[in-house]
Design a protein around this motif. Structure first.
Motif, mmCIF file in Angstrom:
data_model
loop_
_atom_site.group_PDB
_atom_site.id
_atom_site.type_symbol
_atom_site.label_atom_id
_atom_site.label_comp_id
_atom_site.label_asym_id
_atom_site.label_seq_id
_atom_site.Cartn_x
_atom_site.Cartn_y
_atom_site.Cartn_z
ATOM 1 N N PHE A 1 18.028 8.195 14.332
ATOM 2 C CA PHE A 1 18.000 8.454 12.891
ATOM 3 C C PHE A 1 16.672 9.064 12.479
ATOM 4 O O PHE A 1 16.624 10.051 11.763
ATOM 5 C CB PHE A 1 18.254 7.159 12.098
ATOM 6 N N TRP A 2 15.565 8.446 12.914
ATOM 7 C CA TRP A 2 14.237 8.923 12.502
ATOM 8 C C TRP A 2 13.927 10.285 13.101
ATOM 9 O O TRP A 2 13.301 11.125 12.456
ATOM 10 C CB TRP A 2 13.156 7.909 12.873
ATOM 11 N N LYS A 3 14.396 10.517 14.320
ATOM 12 C CA LYS A 3 14.199 11.836 14.927
ATOM 13 C C LYS A 3 14.978 12.900 14.148
ATOM 14 O O LYS A 3 14.465 13.996 13.899
ATOM 15 C CB LYS A 3 14.618 11.817 16.399
ATOM 16 N N LEU B 1 13.445 17.188 7.859
ATOM 17 C CA LEU B 1 12.301 17.380 6.963
ATOM 18 C C LEU B 1 11.536 18.673 7.253
ATOM 19 O O LEU B 1 10.696 19.080 6.458
ATOM 20 C CB LEU B 1 11.355 16.181 7.029
ATOM 21 N N GLU B 2 11.856 19.337 8.355
ATOM 22 C CA GLU B 2 11.243 20.635 8.652
ATOM 23 C C GLU B 2 11.818 21.736 7.767
ATOM 24 O O GLU B 2 11.204 22.781 7.599
ATOM 25 C CB GLU B 2 11.437 20.976 10.129
ATOM 26 N N GLU C 1 13.874 18.091 -1.667
ATOM 27 C CA GLU C 1 14.895 17.218 -2.261
ATOM 28 C C GLU C 1 14.651 15.761 -1.854
ATOM 29 O O GLU C 1 14.767 14.858 -2.684
ATOM 30 C CB GLU C 1 16.301 17.652 -1.848
ATOM 31 N N TYR C 2 14.303 15.532 -0.613
ATOM 32 C CA TYR C 2 14.012 14.174 -0.125
ATOM 33 C C TYR C 2 12.837 13.582 -0.900
ATOM 34 O O TYR C 2 12.890 12.432 -1.342
ATOM 35 C CB TYR C 2 13.709 14.224 1.374
ATOM 36 N N VAL C 3 11.790 14.358 -1.086
ATOM 37 C CA VAL C 3 10.602 13.877 -1.807
ATOM 38 C C VAL C 3 10.938 13.633 -3.275
ATOM 39 O O VAL C 3 10.603 12.583 -3.833
ATOM 40 C CB VAL C 3 9.429 14.869 -1.664
ATOM 41 N N ARG C 4 11.619 14.586 -3.906
ATOM 42 C CA ARG C 4 11.980 14.425 -5.330
ATOM 43 C C ARG C 4 12.816 13.173 -5.542
ATOM 44 O O ARG C 4 12.566 12.390 -6.460
ATOM 45 C CB ARG C 4 12.730 15.655 -5.852
ATOM 46 N N GLU C 5 13.809 12.983 -4.702
ATOM 47 C CA GLU C 5 14.683 11.815 -4.844
ATOM 48 C C GLU C 5 13.919 10.525 -4.568
ATOM 49 O O GLU C 5 14.116 9.525 -5.259
ATOM 50 C CB GLU C 5 15.898 11.936 -3.906
ATOM 51 N N SER C 6 13.034 10.548 -3.589
ATOM 52 C CA SER C 6 12.219 9.364 -3.287
ATOM 53 C C SER C 6 11.352 8.983 -4.475
ATOM 54 O O SER C 6 11.268 7.806 -4.854
ATOM 55 C CB SER C 6 11.326 9.623 -2.070
ATOM 56 N N VAL D 1 5.511 19.528 5.857
ATOM 57 C CA VAL D 1 4.841 18.245 6.038
ATOM 58 C C VAL D 1 4.437 18.137 7.501
ATOM 59 O O VAL D 1 5.171 18.558 8.389
ATOM 60 C CB VAL D 1 5.760 17.075 5.599
ATOM 61 N N SER D 2 3.255 17.619 7.728
ATOM 62 C CA SER D 2 2.792 17.463 9.113
ATOM 63 C C SER D 2 3.536 16.299 9.756
ATOM 64 O O SER D 2 4.016 15.399 9.065
ATOM 65 C CB SER D 2 1.285 17.186 9.132
ATOM 66 N N PRO D 3 3.645 16.289 11.089
ATOM 67 C CA PRO D 3 4.316 15.164 11.763
ATOM 68 C C PRO D 3 3.702 13.810 11.384
ATOM 69 O O PRO D 3 4.429 12.841 11.194
ATOM 70 C CB PRO D 3 4.120 15.477 13.246
ATOM 71 N N ALA D 4 2.391 13.743 11.229
ATOM 72 C CA ALA D 4 1.748 12.485 10.851
ATOM 73 C C ALA D 4 2.118 12.086 9.429
ATOM 74 O O ALA D 4 2.266 10.909 9.112
ATOM 75 C CB ALA D 4 0.239 12.605 10.983
ATOM 76 N N ALA D 5 2.303 13.064 8.556
ATOM 77 C CA ALA D 5 2.632 12.775 7.167
ATOM 78 C C ALA D 5 4.080 12.329 7.004
ATOM 79 O O ALA D 5 4.422 11.687 6.021
ATOM 80 C CB ALA D 5 2.353 13.988 6.297
ATOM 81 N N ILE D 6 4.936 12.656 7.967
ATOM 82 C CA ILE D 6 6.337 12.228 7.893
ATOM 83 C C ILE D 6 6.408 10.704 7.850
ATOM 84 O O ILE D 6 7.147 10.135 7.047
ATOM 85 C CB ILE D 6 7.163 12.780 9.081
ATOM 86 N N GLU D 7 5.621 10.047 8.669
ATOM 87 C CA GLU D 7 5.636 8.582 8.668
ATOM 88 C C GLU D 7 5.189 8.039 7.323
ATOM 89 O O GLU D 7 5.764 7.072 6.817
ATOM 90 C CB GLU D 7 4.767 8.038 9.795
ATOM 91 N N ARG D 8 4.178 8.644 6.706
ATOM 92 C CA ARG D 8 3.725 8.194 5.384
ATOM 93 C C ARG D 8 4.799 8.438 4.338
ATOM 94 O O ARG D 8 5.009 7.625 3.443
ATOM 95 C CB ARG D 8 2.428 8.887 4.998
ATOM 96 N N LEU D 9 5.501 9.562 4.441
ATOM 97 C CA LEU D 9 6.562 9.886 3.501
ATOM 98 C C LEU D 9 7.712 8.888 3.621
ATOM 99 O O LEU D 9 8.205 8.376 2.613
ATOM 100 C CB LEU D 9 7.065 11.312 3.757
ATOM 101 N N VAL D 10 8.122 8.584 4.839
ATOM 102 C CA VAL D 10 9.193 7.611 5.052
ATOM 103 C C VAL D 10 8.741 6.226 4.583
ATOM 104 O O VAL D 10 9.496 5.490 3.945
ATOM 105 C CB VAL D 10 9.632 7.598 6.530
#
Length: 136
Positions: A5-7, A13-14, A21-26, A115-124
């Motif tokens: 799922f996370w992969k 997210l790329e 849309e993911y960020v706006r909804e979050s 979004v950078s790969p490191a920032a994906i974890e912060r976003l999630v």
């Protein structure tokens, strides 16, 4: 973030459109949820029923019951309705800057579409941290 799922999410997210849309909804979910929780806590502290709040703002009781219901089917109440409820509870709604870490997870991807790969974890983590927790 090692499950399939996370992969898949990281891959999705790329896509700049999906990311935005993911960020706006979050942000929408987190913001409305935080406001509704604060308003409901204030309502309870004031000792007001949902019907009393409805009367104060000139709304049908069912409208206010739905507004405060957990799992609300209308996750986007109007700003006017929120302002009316807040005023009836002796509150006002204010706009405030995001903390730096949230700004990096929210504002930067909205503006850049990436979004950078490191920032994906912060976003999630941001989205998970702010999952809907409205009281019943």
């Amino acid at each position: 973030m090692t499950s399939l799922f996370w992969k898949d999410l990281a891959t999705d997210l790329e896509d700049p459109e999906f990311l935005r849309e993911y960020v706006r909804e979050s942000v929408r979910i987190a913001t409305v949820d935080a406001i509704m929780n604060a308003l409901d806590q204030a309502r309870l502290a004031e000792g007001l029923s949902k019907a009393e709040v409805a009367r104060a703002i000139g709304a049908e009781p069912a409208v206010v019951r739905r507004l405060f219901a957990a799992g609300n089917t209308n996750p986007n109440p109007t700003l006017g309705t929120l302002v009316d409820v807040a005023a009836a509870l002796g509150l006002r709604i204010k706009v405030e800057p995001l903390p730096d870490e949230e700004r990096e997870a929210v504002t930067d991807p909205l503006r850049s579409g990436s979004v950078s790969p490191a920032a994906i974890e912060r976003l999630v983590a941001f989205r998970s941290q702010h999952e809907s927790t409205q009281p019943a």
